[in-house]
Design a protein around this motif. Sequence first.
Motif, mmCIF file in Angstrom:
data_model
loop_
_atom_site.group_PDB
_atom_site.id
_atom_site.type_symbol
_atom_site.label_atom_id
_atom_site.label_comp_id
_atom_site.label_asym_id
_atom_site.label_seq_id
_atom_site.Cartn_x
_atom_site.Cartn_y
_atom_site.Cartn_z
ATOM 1 N N GLY A 146 0.794 -1.237 0.000
ATOM 2 C CA GLY A 146 0.000 0.000 0.000
ATOM 3 C C GLY A 146 0.817 1.273 0.000
ATOM 4 N N VAL A 147 2.113 1.187 -0.337
ATOM 5 C CA VAL A 147 2.970 2.377 -0.370
ATOM 6 C C VAL A 147 2.907 2.992 -1.765
ATOM 7 C CG1 VAL A 147 5.320 3.257 -0.110
ATOM 8 C CG2 VAL A 147 4.493 1.413 1.382
ATOM 9 N N GLU A 148 2.740 4.316 -1.822
ATOM 10 C CA GLU A 148 2.680 5.038 -3.086
ATOM 11 C C GLU A 148 3.647 6.212 -3.052
ATOM 12 O OE1 GLU A 148 -1.257 6.197 -4.326
ATOM 13 O OE2 GLU A 148 -2.163 4.594 -3.116
ATOM 14 N N ILE A 149 4.171 6.544 -4.235
ATOM 15 C CA ILE A 149 5.022 7.732 -4.362
ATOM 16 C C ILE A 149 4.115 8.958 -4.549
ATOM 17 C CG2 ILE A 149 6.777 8.877 -5.763
ATOM 18 C CD1 ILE A 149 7.828 6.103 -6.506
ATOM 19 N N ILE A 150 4.405 10.014 -3.828
ATOM 20 C CA ILE A 150 3.629 11.244 -3.942
ATOM 21 C C ILE A 150 4.054 11.980 -5.212
ATOM 22 C CG2 ILE A 150 3.118 13.478 -2.883
ATOM 23 C CD1 ILE A 150 3.598 12.172 -0.154
ATOM 24 N N LYS A 151 3.065 12.351 -6.029
ATOM 25 C CA LYS A 151 3.362 13.109 -7.235
ATOM 26 C C LYS A 151 3.834 14.509 -6.849
ATOM 27 C CE LYS A 151 -0.035 10.659 -10.065
ATOM 28 N NZ LYS A 151 -1.251 10.792 -10.896
ATOM 29 N N ALA A 152 4.818 15.010 -7.574
ATOM 30 C CA ALA A 152 5.387 16.306 -7.190
ATOM 31 C C ALA A 152 5.573 17.237 -8.385
ATOM 32 C CB ALA A 152 6.709 16.094 -6.463
ATOM 33 N N THR A 153 6.590 17.035 -9.170
ATOM 34 C CA THR A 153 6.929 17.964 -10.255
ATOM 35 C C THR A 153 5.744 18.146 -11.198
ATOM 36 O OG1 THR A 153 9.238 17.245 -10.159
ATOM 37 C CG2 THR A 153 8.552 18.441 -12.127
ATOM 38 N N GLY A 154 5.393 19.423 -11.427
ATOM 39 C CA GLY A 154 4.263 19.763 -12.284
ATOM 40 C C GLY A 154 2.939 19.824 -11.556
ATOM 41 N N GLU A 169 11.341 31.566 -9.551
ATOM 42 C CA GLU A 169 10.520 32.303 -10.513
ATOM 43 C C GLU A 169 10.865 31.759 -11.894
ATOM 44 O OE1 GLU A 169 11.001 36.486 -10.085
ATOM 45 O OE2 GLU A 169 10.305 36.531 -8.017
ATOM 46 N N GLU A 170 10.194 30.694 -12.229
ATOM 47 C CA GLU A 170 10.481 29.981 -13.468
ATOM 48 C C GLU A 170 9.387 30.257 -14.492
ATOM 49 O OE1 GLU A 170 13.114 28.091 -14.073
ATOM 50 O OE2 GLU A 170 13.997 27.910 -12.074
ATOM 51 N N GLU A 171 9.786 30.516 -15.737
ATOM 52 C CA GLU A 171 8.821 30.680 -16.811
ATOM 53 C C GLU A 171 8.325 29.306 -17.242
ATOM 54 O OE1 GLU A 171 10.530 32.848 -20.009
ATOM 55 O OE2 GLU A 171 10.748 34.707 -18.851
ATOM 56 N N GLY A 172 7.081 29.269 -17.657
ATOM 57 C CA GLY A 172 6.483 28.015 -18.073
ATOM 58 C C GLY A 172 5.835 27.261 -16.932
ATOM 59 N N PHE A 173 5.907 27.802 -15.717
ATOM 60 C CA PHE A 173 5.264 27.180 -14.550
ATOM 61 C C PHE A 173 4.259 28.158 -13.951
ATOM 62 C CE2 PHE A 173 9.245 24.864 -14.898
ATOM 63 C CZ PHE A 173 8.864 23.549 -14.655
ATOM 64 N N ALA A 174 3.135 27.647 -13.549
ATOM 65 C CA ALA A 174 2.121 28.493 -12.916
ATOM 66 C C ALA A 174 2.540 28.825 -11.494
ATOM 67 C CB ALA A 174 0.772 27.769 -12.914
ATOM 68 N N SER A 175 1.866 29.835 -10.958
ATOM 69 C CA SER A 175 2.139 30.197 -9.577
ATOM 70 C C SER A 175 1.792 29.046 -8.646
ATOM 71 C CB SER A 175 1.312 31.433 -9.193
ATOM 72 O OG SER A 175 1.496 31.758 -7.832
ATOM 73 N N ASN A 176 2.659 28.797 -7.697
ATOM 74 C CA ASN A 176 2.480 27.735 -6.693
ATOM 75 C C ASN A 176 2.618 26.338 -7.293
ATOM 76 O OD1 ASN A 176 2.110 27.589 -3.835
ATOM 77 N ND2 ASN A 176 0.107 26.655 -4.170
ATOM 78 N N GLU A 177 3.187 26.260 -8.479
ATOM 79 C CA GLU A 177 3.420 24.954 -9.101
ATOM 80 C C GLU A 177 4.801 24.443 -8.713
ATOM 81 O OE1 GLU A 177 3.584 22.914 -13.575
ATOM 82 O OE2 GLU A 177 2.722 24.905 -13.274
ATOM 83 N N ILE A 178 4.912 23.135 -8.534
ATOM 84 C CA ILE A 178 6.192 22.544 -8.143
ATOM 85 C C ILE A 178 7.101 22.462 -9.364
ATOM 86 C CG2 ILE A 178 7.314 20.457 -7.256
ATOM 87 C CD1 ILE A 178 4.763 19.945 -5.633
ATOM 88 N N VAL A 179 8.281 23.074 -9.221
ATOM 89 C CA VAL A 179 9.244 23.146 -10.324
ATOM 90 C C VAL A 179 10.177 21.942 -10.310
ATOM 91 C CG1 VAL A 179 11.148 24.493 -11.300
ATOM 92 C CG2 VAL A 179 9.151 25.663 -10.331
ATOM 93 N N GLU A 180 10.603 21.527 -9.119
ATOM 94 C CA GLU A 180 11.595 20.456 -9.021
ATOM 95 C C GLU A 180 11.395 19.696 -7.720
ATOM 96 O OE1 GLU A 180 16.511 19.942 -9.049
ATOM 97 O OE2 GLU A 180 15.564 21.921 -9.281
ATOM 98 N N GLU A 181 11.716 18.401 -7.766
ATOM 99 C CA GLU A 181 11.626 17.551 -6.578
ATOM 100 C C GLU A 181 13.037 17.157 -6.146
ATOM 101 O OE1 GLU A 181 8.882 13.799 -5.371
ATOM 102 O OE2 GLU A 181 10.306 13.419 -7.001
ATOM 103 N N PHE A 182 13.348 17.400 -4.879
ATOM 104 C CA PHE A 182 14.668 17.053 -4.355
ATOM 105 C C PHE A 182 14.673 15.669 -3.686
ATOM 106 C CE2 PHE A 182 14.579 21.771 -4.092
ATOM 107 C CZ PHE A 182 15.537 22.022 -5.052
ATOM 108 N N GLN A 183 13.572 15.323 -3.102
ATOM 109 C CA GLN A 183 13.468 14.012 -2.432
ATOM 110 C C GLN A 183 12.031 13.512 -2.548
ATOM 111 O OE1 GLN A 183 13.581 13.535 2.015
ATOM 112 N NE2 GLN A 183 15.498 12.449 1.583
ATOM 113 N N LYS A 184 11.877 12.253 -2.911
ATOM 114 C CA LYS A 184 10.545 11.693 -3.098
ATOM 115 C C LYS A 184 9.798 11.575 -1.771
ATOM 116 C CE LYS A 184 11.343 8.973 -7.288
ATOM 117 N NZ LYS A 184 11.372 7.611 -7.881
#
Length: 202
Positions: A146-154, A169-184
């Motif tokens: 029952g373990v699942e990976i949490i969706k993050a980037t995007g 402040e990245e172009e192509g990403f909406a406000s409050n959108e996750i740009v990068e994941e450092f740890q799952k």
Amino acid sequence: MSQVDNNHLGDDVQDSRAETDAPLNTPDTDEITEAPSGEAVSSEADVTEVIDEAAHVAKLEQQLKEENDKYLRLYAELENFRRRTRLDMEAAQKYRVQSLVTAILPALDNFERAMKVEAVSDESIAIFQGMEMIYNQLQTALVAEGVEIIKATGEQFDPNFHQAVMQAEEEGFASNEIVEEFQKGYLLKDRVIRPSMVKVNQ
């Protein structure tokens, strides 16, 4: 004394006897009635007795109500205890592997970091393939529990599932959108075992 006088004397004696033998005009004891003052005393005693009995009944009813309330409180507490015990047992069964998953996650992180290294020789490629196989087996075993990976980037940042460690402040990403994941991040059933560490766009 003449015969006439003797007869008259006899009549007087008979009349005297008749008066003596007549019953006295005395009241029959069975017909004696109680005096009004006695009736008042008896009535007051009856009223007092009724009042005392009513007070005793009211006291018993109050005691019964208190005991009934006590019973209902104890019954409610018992039902709450049973419910909490049942929920605890269900949670213990549902999340029985949580401690094991928590202990395995650092090993998965190390596998992921190691597999990001580029293999330059046939020997290192074979090692990385073996590592990837072990990693996938671990992931499969965790998914089966029952373990699942949490969706993050995007995804939109959600503080219930994500932990923001940087902002950008990245172009192509909406406000409050996750740009990068450092740890799952990982879920066990519906419980967050570890939130994702992410960079969020402003």
